[in-house]
Motif scaffolding. Structure first.
Motif, PDB file in Angstrom:
ATOM      1  N   ALA A 248      26.844  64.289  24.236  1.00 13.38           N
ATOM      2  CA  ALA A 248      27.235  65.621  23.770  1.00 13.38           C
ATOM      3  C   ALA A 248      26.949  66.650  24.852  1.00 13.38           C
ATOM      4  N   GLN A 249      27.873  67.587  25.019  1.00 10.65           N
ATOM      5  CA  GLN A 249      27.691  68.667  25.982  1.00 10.65           C
ATOM      6  C   GLN A 249      28.117  69.979  25.350  1.00 10.65           C
ATOM      7  N   SER A 250      27.458  71.050  25.788  1.00 11.95           N
ATOM      8  CA  SER A 250      27.885  72.388  25.381  1.00 11.95           C
ATOM      9  C   SER A 250      27.488  73.386  26.454  1.00 11.95           C
ATOM     10  N   PRO A 251      28.220  74.514  26.571  1.00  9.66           N
ATOM     11  CA  PRO A 251      29.477  74.760  25.881  1.00  9.66           C
ATOM     12  C   PRO A 251      30.612  73.935  26.477  1.00  9.66           C
ATOM     13  N   ARG A 252      31.777  73.975  25.892  1.00  9.56           N
ATOM     14  CA  ARG A 252      32.928  73.262  26.449  1.00  9.56           C
ATOM     15  C   ARG A 252      33.601  74.083  27.537  1.00  9.56           C
ATOM     16  N   TYR A 253      33.543  75.378  27.409  1.00  9.91           N
ATOM     17  CA  TYR A 253      34.156  76.283  28.393  1.00  9.91           C
ATOM     18  C   TYR A 253      33.215  77.463  28.621  1.00  9.91           C
ATOM     19  N   LYS A 254      33.237  77.952  29.871  1.00 12.52           N
ATOM     20  CA  LYS A 254      32.432  79.122  30.192  1.00 12.52           C
ATOM     21  C   LYS A 254      33.116  79.874  31.316  1.00 12.52           C
ATOM     22  N   ILE A 255      33.242  81.188  31.121  1.00 13.23           N
ATOM     23  CA  ILE A 255      33.803  82.046  32.167  1.00 13.23           C
ATOM     24  C   ILE A 255      32.758  83.089  32.493  1.00 13.23           C
ATOM     25  N   ILE A 256      32.402  83.188  33.765  1.00 11.92           N
ATOM     26  CA  ILE A 256      31.412  84.178  34.192  1.00 11.92           C
ATOM     27  C   ILE A 256      31.887  84.833  35.474  1.00 11.92           C
ATOM     28  N   GLU A 257      31.228  85.916  35.845  1.00 16.14           N
ATOM     29  CA  GLU A 257      31.518  86.558  37.121  1.00 16.14           C
ATOM     30  C   GLU A 257      30.532  86.041  38.167  1.00 16.14           C
ATOM     31  N   LYS A 258      30.962  86.101  39.411  1.00 13.50           N
ATOM     32  CA  LYS A 258      30.069  85.631  40.485  1.00 13.50           C
ATOM     33  C   LYS A 258      28.772  86.424  40.453  1.00 13.50           C
ATOM     34  N   ARG A 259      27.733  85.736  40.817  1.00 16.91           N
ATOM     35  CA  ARG A 259      26.361  86.251  40.845  1.00 16.91           C
ATOM     36  C   ARG A 259      25.683  86.225  39.474  1.00 16.91           C
ATOM     37  N   GLN A 260      26.446  85.907  38.420  1.00 15.99           N
ATOM     38  CA  GLN A 260      25.803  85.737  37.119  1.00 15.99           C
ATOM     39  C   GLN A 260      25.158  84.360  37.023  1.00 15.99           C
ATOM     40  N   SER A 261      24.390  84.147  35.968  1.00 17.56           N
ATOM     41  CA  SER A 261      23.730  82.870  35.715  1.00 17.56           C
ATOM     42  C   SER A 261      24.421  82.162  34.564  1.00 17.56           C
ATOM     43  N   VAL A 262      24.296  80.826  34.566  1.00 17.57           N
ATOM     44  CA  VAL A 262      24.889  80.032  33.492  1.00 17.57           C
ATOM     45  C   VAL A 262      24.064  78.768  33.296  1.00 17.57           C
ATOM     46  N   ALA A 263      24.045  78.279  32.072  1.00 21.46           N
ATOM     47  CA  ALA A 263      23.310  77.042  31.770  1.00 21.46           C
ATOM     48  C   ALA A 263      24.166  76.131  30.919  1.00 21.46           C
ATOM     49  N   PHE A 264      24.062  74.844  31.214  1.00 18.82           N
ATOM     50  CA  PHE A 264      24.791  73.828  30.462  1.00 18.82           C
ATOM     51  C   PHE A 264      23.777  72.871  29.836  1.00 18.82           C
ATOM     52  N   TRP A 265      24.146  72.357  28.666  1.00 19.55           N
ATOM     53  CA  TRP A 265      23.242  71.463  27.938  1.00 19.55           C
ATOM     54  C   TRP A 265      23.889  70.107  27.737  1.00 19.55           C
ATOM     55  N   CYS A 266      23.076  69.055  27.768  1.00 23.13           N
ATOM     56  CA  CYS A 266      23.573  67.702  27.574  1.00 23.13           C
ATOM     57  C   CYS A 266      22.595  66.913  26.718  1.00 23.13           C
ATOM     58  N   ASN A 267      23.127  66.199  25.736  1.00 25.58           N
ATOM     59  CA  ASN A 267      22.324  65.267  24.954  1.00 25.58           C
ATOM     60  C   ASN A 267      22.916  63.872  25.138  1.00 25.58           C
ATOM     61  N   PRO A 268      22.191  62.963  25.762  1.00 25.22           N
ATOM     62  CA  PRO A 268      22.752  61.639  26.068  1.00 25.22           C
ATOM     63  C   PRO A 268      22.837  60.762  24.828  1.00 25.22           C
ATOM     64  N   ILE A 269      23.424  59.598  24.993  1.00 20.32           N
ATOM     65  CA  ILE A 269      23.465  58.607  23.930  1.00 20.32           C
ATOM     66  C   ILE A 269      22.032  58.175  23.627  1.00 20.32           C
ATOM     67  N   SER A 270      21.731  58.028  22.356  1.00 20.89           N
ATOM     68  CA  SER A 270      20.380  57.676  21.940  1.00 20.89           C
ATOM     69  C   SER A 270      19.916  56.384  22.614  1.00 20.89           C
ATOM     70  N   GLY A 271      18.731  56.448  23.193  1.00 22.45           N
ATOM     71  CA  GLY A 271      18.173  55.261  23.835  1.00 22.45           C
ATOM     72  C   GLY A 271      18.520  55.112  25.301  1.00 22.45           C
ATOM     73  N   HIS A 272      19.415  55.959  25.809  1.00 23.07           N
ATOM     74  CA  HIS A 272      19.779  55.880  27.225  1.00 23.07           C
ATOM     75  C   HIS A 272      18.715  56.590  28.056  1.00 23.07           C
ATOM     76  N   ALA A 273      18.088  55.813  28.939  1.00 27.10           N
ATOM     77  CA  ALA A 273      16.997  56.366  29.725  1.00 27.10           C
ATOM     78  C   ALA A 273      17.494  57.173  30.923  1.00 27.10           C
ATOM     79  N   THR A 274      18.682  56.840  31.405  1.00 26.30           N
ATOM     80  CA  THR A 274      19.169  57.455  32.637  1.00 26.30           C
ATOM     81  C   THR A 274      20.241  58.492  32.314  1.00 26.30           C
ATOM     82  N   LEU A 275      20.099  59.665  32.913  1.00 21.22           N
ATOM     83  CA  LEU A 275      21.034  60.774  32.678  1.00 21.22           C
ATOM     84  C   LEU A 275      21.500  61.319  34.011  1.00 21.22           C
TER      85      LEU A 275
END
Lengths: 114, 112
Positions: A5-32
């Protein structure tokens, strides 16, 4: 079995702004993995975690990119400050073990930097 | 530096045609070669190849690896419009990181 799972799906920002993306891997997967895919290119690895430790961050632009996986499950990738050339799809993937297993990808986050 | 080159970069065919996609690679301490299909955003896994000459098959798709000549092919028979996608080839190397090094992909368009 739920996928990556990932969020958000889309993001529009202006240069010099900050942004963060989130990821939740498949349960039990040790490597991301976090990959950056610029239009017309194949994905390029930014950083790889094994549980909550970094295995490979050799291609991560550390002056502006950071990532963490504090509890060894979900992960956050941050860009601060963003540049125009950071416009890309950011893909998160996970796999069971470090060696020799296929990686499963999330739907990605499309970032546009104006 | 590990390198993957795919050809052709794009291909347009008609339904029912058979296509062959090519992937050549240069990698230190080769471990595996993987094929992915990318339709919207998320690449979906097709095959992992580690041994030469052993064909992997899934329905109309098949793939084979030649470790001596350092290439792999992905065949799709009786193509359908749903096969339209970007097909990505990637390699991994032994020791340390299991990162995938991708080629640029082949964009396949199947017209009805």
């Amino acid at each position: 079995e739920a996928g990556v799972a990932q969020s958000p799906r889309y993001k529009i920002i202006e240069k010099r702004q900050s942004v963060a993306f989130w990821c939740n891997p498949i349960s039990g997967h040790a490597t991301l993995y976090w990959y950056q895919q610029i239009l017309g290119q194949g994905p390029k690895l930014l950083i790889q975690f094994q549980n909550n430790g970094v295995v490979d961050d050799s291609q991560l632009p550390k002056d502006r990119f950071s990532a963490e996986r504090l509890k060894g499950v979900d992960s956050t990738l941050k860009i601060q400050p963003a540049k125009l050339e950071d416009s890309a799809v950011y893909l998160c993937a996970s796999s069971l073990l470090l060696q020799g297993r296929e990686q499963f990808f999330g739907p990605g986050t499309r970032l546009t930097v104006l | 530096e590990d390198k993957v080159v795919q050809s052709p970069l794009s291909l347009v065919v008609h339904e029912g045609d058979t296509v062959t996609l090519n992937c050549s690679y240069e990698v230190t301490n080769f471990r595996s070669l993987l094929w992915y299909k990318q339709e919207k955003k998320a690449p979906t896994f097709l095959f992992m190849l580690t041994s030469s000459g052993i064909e992997k098959k899934s329905g109309r798709l098949s793939s084979i690896l030649d470790k001596k000549e350092l290439f792999s092919i992905l065949n799709i028979t009786a193509t359908q419009t749903g096969d339209s996608a970007i097909y990505l080839c990637a390699v991994t190397s032994q020791g340390g990181s299991e990162k995938l090094v991708f080629g640029k992909g082949t964009k396949l368009t199947v017209n009805p």
